[in-house]
Design a protein around this motif. Structure first.
Motif, PDB file in Angstrom:
ATOM      1  N   ASP A 135      39.008  35.371  40.658  1.00  0.00           N
ATOM      2  CA  ASP A 135      37.700  35.837  41.077  1.00  0.00           C
ATOM      3  C   ASP A 135      37.626  37.359  41.062  1.00  0.00           C
ATOM      4  N   GLU A 136      38.665  37.982  41.606  1.00  0.00           N
ATOM      5  CA  GLU A 136      38.684  39.454  41.650  1.00  0.00           C
ATOM      6  C   GLU A 136      38.678  40.046  40.244  1.00  0.00           C
ATOM      7  N   LYS A 188      49.278  36.025  46.927  1.00  0.00           N
ATOM      8  CA  LYS A 188      48.421  36.943  46.165  1.00  0.00           C
ATOM      9  C   LYS A 188      49.129  38.263  45.906  1.00  0.00           C
ATOM     10  N   GLU A 205      41.441  33.160  44.002  1.00  0.00           N
ATOM     11  CA  GLU A 205      40.929  34.439  44.514  1.00  0.00           C
ATOM     12  C   GLU A 205      41.266  35.573  43.556  1.00  0.00           C
ATOM     13  N   GLN A 218      35.319  39.614  38.637  1.00  0.00           N
ATOM     14  CA  GLN A 218      34.341  40.557  39.204  1.00  0.00           C
ATOM     15  C   GLN A 218      34.525  41.946  38.600  1.00  0.00           C
ATOM     16  N   ARG A 219      35.799  42.334  38.487  1.00  0.00           N
ATOM     17  CA  ARG A 219      36.094  43.678  37.997  1.00  0.00           C
ATOM     18  C   ARG A 219      35.684  43.806  36.525  1.00  0.00           C
ATOM     19  N   SER A 233      50.020  39.628  42.093  1.00  0.00           N
ATOM     20  CA  SER A 233      49.368  40.822  41.542  1.00  0.00           C
ATOM     21  C   SER A 233      50.256  42.066  41.686  1.00  0.00           C
TER      22      SER A 233
END
Lengths: 184, 158
Positions: free
Chosen positions: A142-143, A92, A139, A146-147, A96
């Motif tokens: 997903d983040e 991750k 994940e 969400q943002r 990112s």
């Protein structure tokens, strides 16, 4: 007179007692043949086969996250031994690159995960590693979801949203031809 | 008065079983709906690993199954203990895969050929050697949609 009237009433019914037996028979047949299998798994799209040798494209070292699994199911992540528990977090961070480090991916679209295993690697270990890498991506999706949209990433969210997210962070996992050191 | 008491004595109090078939039929329909007829006897031991990133296989008719594992005790004497591939209801080699895929394909309408998924049901302790060979053969046959069958981890954190 009274007797006949009772008799009339009784003969009006069809005996449905055996119906249950027939239904039972069918029921038992279906009970025996039933398999309520949970058909779930990790869906993968394999690359098409080509006879030609893949041309070696030079990739910047910082954009490649190499994961090697040997015949003893040990992990080597970017040249150093690692444990399976830390794989997801490291993947991750690599994709990112939140603190814009020099040695991690320039941006998610350029990140490539390279997975290589041995012929002696157990399937269990292989699938666990694959699962962790996939989990790292999901994940991140997903983040981002969400943002941007305030909803968790899921398969049944609007297609345009999904596409936008998948374009921002594409799932790139390249699998190399396995080595053959530990074949059973 | 006499008439009344006589009639009552004749018809014995029975529990009505007329609704029993209805109940049984309800159960029957439930099982008929959830049933997937078992198409093959498993000849290899398959205990799939645990994973968390699972997708569900929707349509059973678009899925073909490839089993990889060690032969069960019954077949150990004839087929040894090395991991083997099972296609349909018999043991097979890697070279049998293209024919197996073709046989499944003709049962599927042509428009949906692209949606056919191969479900690899592989035992957790099998080594990657045979799995890689199968994968390579699938790629050569143009069957690129693959699902590694796995179970949801019961003790997963979340």
């Amino acid at each position: 007179m009274a007797k006949t009237s009772t008799r009339d009433r009784m003969s009006n019914e069809i005996n449905a007692g055996s119906m249950a037996d027939i239904a039972f028979l069918l029921l038992i047949f279906f009970l025996v043949t039933t398999t309520i299998v949970e058909d779930k798994g990790i869906t993968v799209k394999l690359p098409p086969w080509s006879e030609e040798e893949p041309d070696i494209t030079k990739l910047k070292k910082r954009n490649v996250f190499s994961v090697l699994v040997n015949a003893q199911d040990q992990l080597l992540v970017r040249g150093e031994p690692a444990r399976i528990e830390e794989l997801r977090g490291r993947a991750k961070e690599f994709i990112s690159n939140p603190s814009k480090l020099e040695n991690l991916a320039e941006k998610p679209t350029k990140a490539i995960i390279s997975l290589k295993n041995d012929r002696g690697t157990s399937y269990d270990a292989y699938l666990t590693v694959y699962n962790e890498l996939k989990a790292a991506y999901s994940e991140l999706w997903d983040e981002l979801s969400q943002r941007r949209y305030g909803v968790p990433y899921s398969e049944d969210m609007p297609f345009a949203y999904k596409k936008a997210i998948r374009e921002e962070i594409p799932f790139v996992l390249s699998e190399a031809e396995p080595t053959a050191f530990g074949e059973e | 008065m006499a008439k009344f008491s006589k009639k009552r004595g004749k018809s014995k109090p029975e529990v009505s079983t007329a609704s029993l078939p209805d109940i049984i039929f309800m159960l029957l329909f439930f099982f008929m709906v959830v049933t997937v007829l078992r198409d093959a006897e498993l000849m290899v031991k398959v205990s799939t690993p645990y994973a968390s990133e699972l997708t569900k296989l929707e349509e059973k008719s678009l899925v073909n199954y490839l089993y990889i594992g060690r032969p069960t005790q019954k077949y150990e004497s004839t087929y040894g203990t090395k991991p083997r591939l099972q296609l349909g209801d018999k043991f097979a080699t890697i070279s049998d895969i293209p024919l197996f895929l073709e046989k499944h394909k003709i049962k599927v309408p042509e428009a949906r050929h692209g949606q056919i998924t191969s479900s690899l049901r592989v035992d957790g302790e099998v080594t990657m050697g045979i799995v890689t060979d199968v994968k390579t053969q699938l790629r050569k046959s143009g069957q690129l949609k693959v699902n590694y069958s796995a179970k949801k981890d019961p003790n997963a954190k979340q």
